[in-house]
Design a protein around this motif. Structure first.
Motif, PDB file in Angstrom:
ATOM      1  N   ARG A  89       1.027  -1.777   0.292  1.00 37.63           N
ATOM      2  CA  ARG A  89       0.068   0.326   0.501  1.00 37.63           C
ATOM      3  C   ARG A  89       0.861   1.566  -0.283  1.00 37.63           C
ATOM      4  NH1 ARG A  89       0.684  -1.596   5.104  1.00 37.63           N
ATOM      5  NH2 ARG A  89       1.245  -0.049   6.828  1.00 37.63           N
ATOM      6  N   GLU A  90       0.360   2.375  -0.303  1.00 40.62           N
ATOM      7  CA  GLU A  90       0.979   3.366  -0.092  1.00 40.62           C
ATOM      8  C   GLU A  90       1.502   3.745   1.067  1.00 40.62           C
ATOM      9  OE1 GLU A  90      -1.144   6.663  -3.063  1.00 40.62           O
ATOM     10  OE2 GLU A  90      -0.690   4.986  -4.544  1.00 40.62           O
ATOM     11  N   GLY A  91       2.794   4.531   1.178  1.00 42.23           N
ATOM     12  CA  GLY A  91       2.923   4.713   2.593  1.00 42.23           C
ATOM     13  C   GLY A  91       3.527   3.760   3.369  1.00 42.23           C
ATOM     14  N   GLN A  92       3.959   2.601   2.496  1.00 43.51           N
ATOM     15  CA  GLN A  92       4.116   1.169   3.302  1.00 43.51           C
ATOM     16  C   GLN A  92       5.623   1.243   3.372  1.00 43.51           C
ATOM     17  OE1 GLN A  92       2.149  -1.909   2.091  1.00 43.51           O
ATOM     18  NE2 GLN A  92       4.412  -3.716   3.013  1.00 43.51           N
ATOM     19  N   PRO A  93       6.762   1.307   5.049  1.00 41.62           N
ATOM     20  CA  PRO A  93       8.502   1.509   4.674  1.00 41.62           C
ATOM     21  C   PRO A  93       8.209  -0.678   3.694  1.00 41.62           C
ATOM     22  CG  PRO A  93       7.149   0.868   7.163  1.00 41.62           C
ATOM     23  CD  PRO A  93       5.408   1.499   5.917  1.00 41.62           C
ATOM     24  N   LEU A  94       9.042  -0.533   3.634  1.00 42.00           N
ATOM     25  CA  LEU A  94       9.233  -1.964   3.211  1.00 42.00           C
ATOM     26  C   LEU A  94      11.103  -1.697   3.048  1.00 42.00           C
ATOM     27  CD1 LEU A  94       8.650  -1.458  -0.178  1.00 42.00           C
ATOM     28  CD2 LEU A  94       8.106  -2.932   1.070  1.00 42.00           C
ATOM     29  N   ALA A  95      11.814  -3.078   3.407  1.00 47.04           N
ATOM     30  CA  ALA A  95      13.242  -3.747   4.460  1.00 47.04           C
ATOM     31  C   ALA A  95      13.390  -4.413   2.989  1.00 47.04           C
ATOM     32  CB  ALA A  95      13.363  -4.168   5.198  1.00 47.04           C
ATOM     33  N   THR A  96      14.432  -4.484   2.332  1.00 42.87           N
ATOM     34  CA  THR A  96      15.348  -5.291   1.397  1.00 42.87           C
ATOM     35  C   THR A  96      14.254  -6.749   1.598  1.00 42.87           C
ATOM     36  OG1 THR A  96      17.109  -4.391   1.412  1.00 42.87           O
ATOM     37  CG2 THR A  96      17.461  -6.455   0.056  1.00 42.87           C
ATOM     38  N   GLY A  97      13.942  -7.368   0.194  1.00 43.64           N
ATOM     39  CA  GLY A  97      13.512  -8.705   0.448  1.00 43.64           C
ATOM     40  C   GLY A  97      12.070  -8.619   0.857  1.00 43.64           C
TER      41      GLY A  97
END
Length: 263
Positions: free
Chosen positions: A213-221
């Motif tokens: 979803r828009e605004g969601q933080p992501l980590a590698t993988g």
């Protein structure tokens, strides 16, 4: 800090050493657009994304120091010859869109350009500038910068790389970031933009589904979606693109080991 490979060609990155006195309060720009700057062990560096349409020859980075002084840093954009790729697409509306489709394309182009031009103030925490992971597993079927001819008609150069992963294969974040936009577009199908900070934005196209979803933080993988063939695609694959200061550049420059691409 490990930096992308220096490749001062159209569609590449110029990694430029900045003079003493430049710091976090300074600003750098190229062709009127802000440029990503980072500290390194021996001073600051500017990472200049060079547009595919840039004319080779002398260029300059514009600096503004914290005290208001300005300075130009000259560098040379080298010529680079990208090969031609010829593609046949059976859906004529995807080659020569109808009037209705053109209205949709024009609306979507505003959103797409706004995403590419988005600029967070700082790099996101832990975002590496070299050592991006591949966002999908599979052979690379189409190189960056190819001068495309679709059904005999010259079109815009290929502004990313294509990974020939099977339908339904996972697509993951290659580096930490934040989801900037999720959409379904005429040419790129189900699409996700990820913001990595300071004008570094990555793009994932033709997905069969998205799971962010828009605004969601992501980590590698972290999962972004699944490989598909939505939009203008001749088969399942992931189109992965990287934009730096609103210039589409070869994402392989940010990989620890350059991926090989089928010619």
């Amino acid at each position: 800090m490990a930096l992308p490979r220096h490749a001062p060609v159209p569609g590449g990155v110029a990694v430029l050493a900045l003079p003493a006195g430049f710091d976090a309060a300074g600003q750098a720009s190229f062709a009127g657009k802000p440029v990503l700057t980072v500290p390194s062990d021996d001073g600051w560096r500017a990472l200049v994304g060079i547009p595919l349409g840039q004319t080779p020859g002398p260029s300059a980075l514009r600096l503004r120091f914290a005290d208001g002084r300005t300075q130009n840093i000259g560098f040379t954009v080298l010529a680079h010859d990208y090969p031609v790729q010829r593609i046949t697409i059976t859906d004529q509306n995807q080659v020569t869109p109808s009037a209705t489709s053109m209205k949709r394309i024009q609306r979507e182009q505003v959103q797409i350009l706004a995403a590419f031009r988005h600029r967070s103030a700082v790099l996101l925490p832990e975002a590496p500038l070299l050592g991006f992971a591949m966002p999908a597993q599979g052979p690379l079927s189409s190189n960056f910068g190819l001068r495309r001819v679709i059904n005999g008609q010259p079109r815009s150069p290929h502004s990313g790389i294509d990974i020939a992963a099977p339908a339904g294969a996972p697509v993951v974040a290659p580096a930490p970031g934040r989801v900037l936009r999720v959409g379904d577009y005429f040419f790129t199908g189900n699409t996700v933009f990820v913001d990595h900070g300071q004008g570094l934005v990555t793009l994932y196209c033709h997905l069969s589904e998205t799971v962010v979803r828009e605004g969601q933080p992501l980590a590698t993988g972290d999962a972004i979606g699944k490989v598909g063939s939505t939009g203008r695609a001749t088969g399942p694959h992931l189109h992965w693109a990287l934009s730096l200061n609103d210039a589409r550049i070869d994402p392989r420059l940010f990989l620890a080991t350059e991926a090989q691409v089928a010619r």
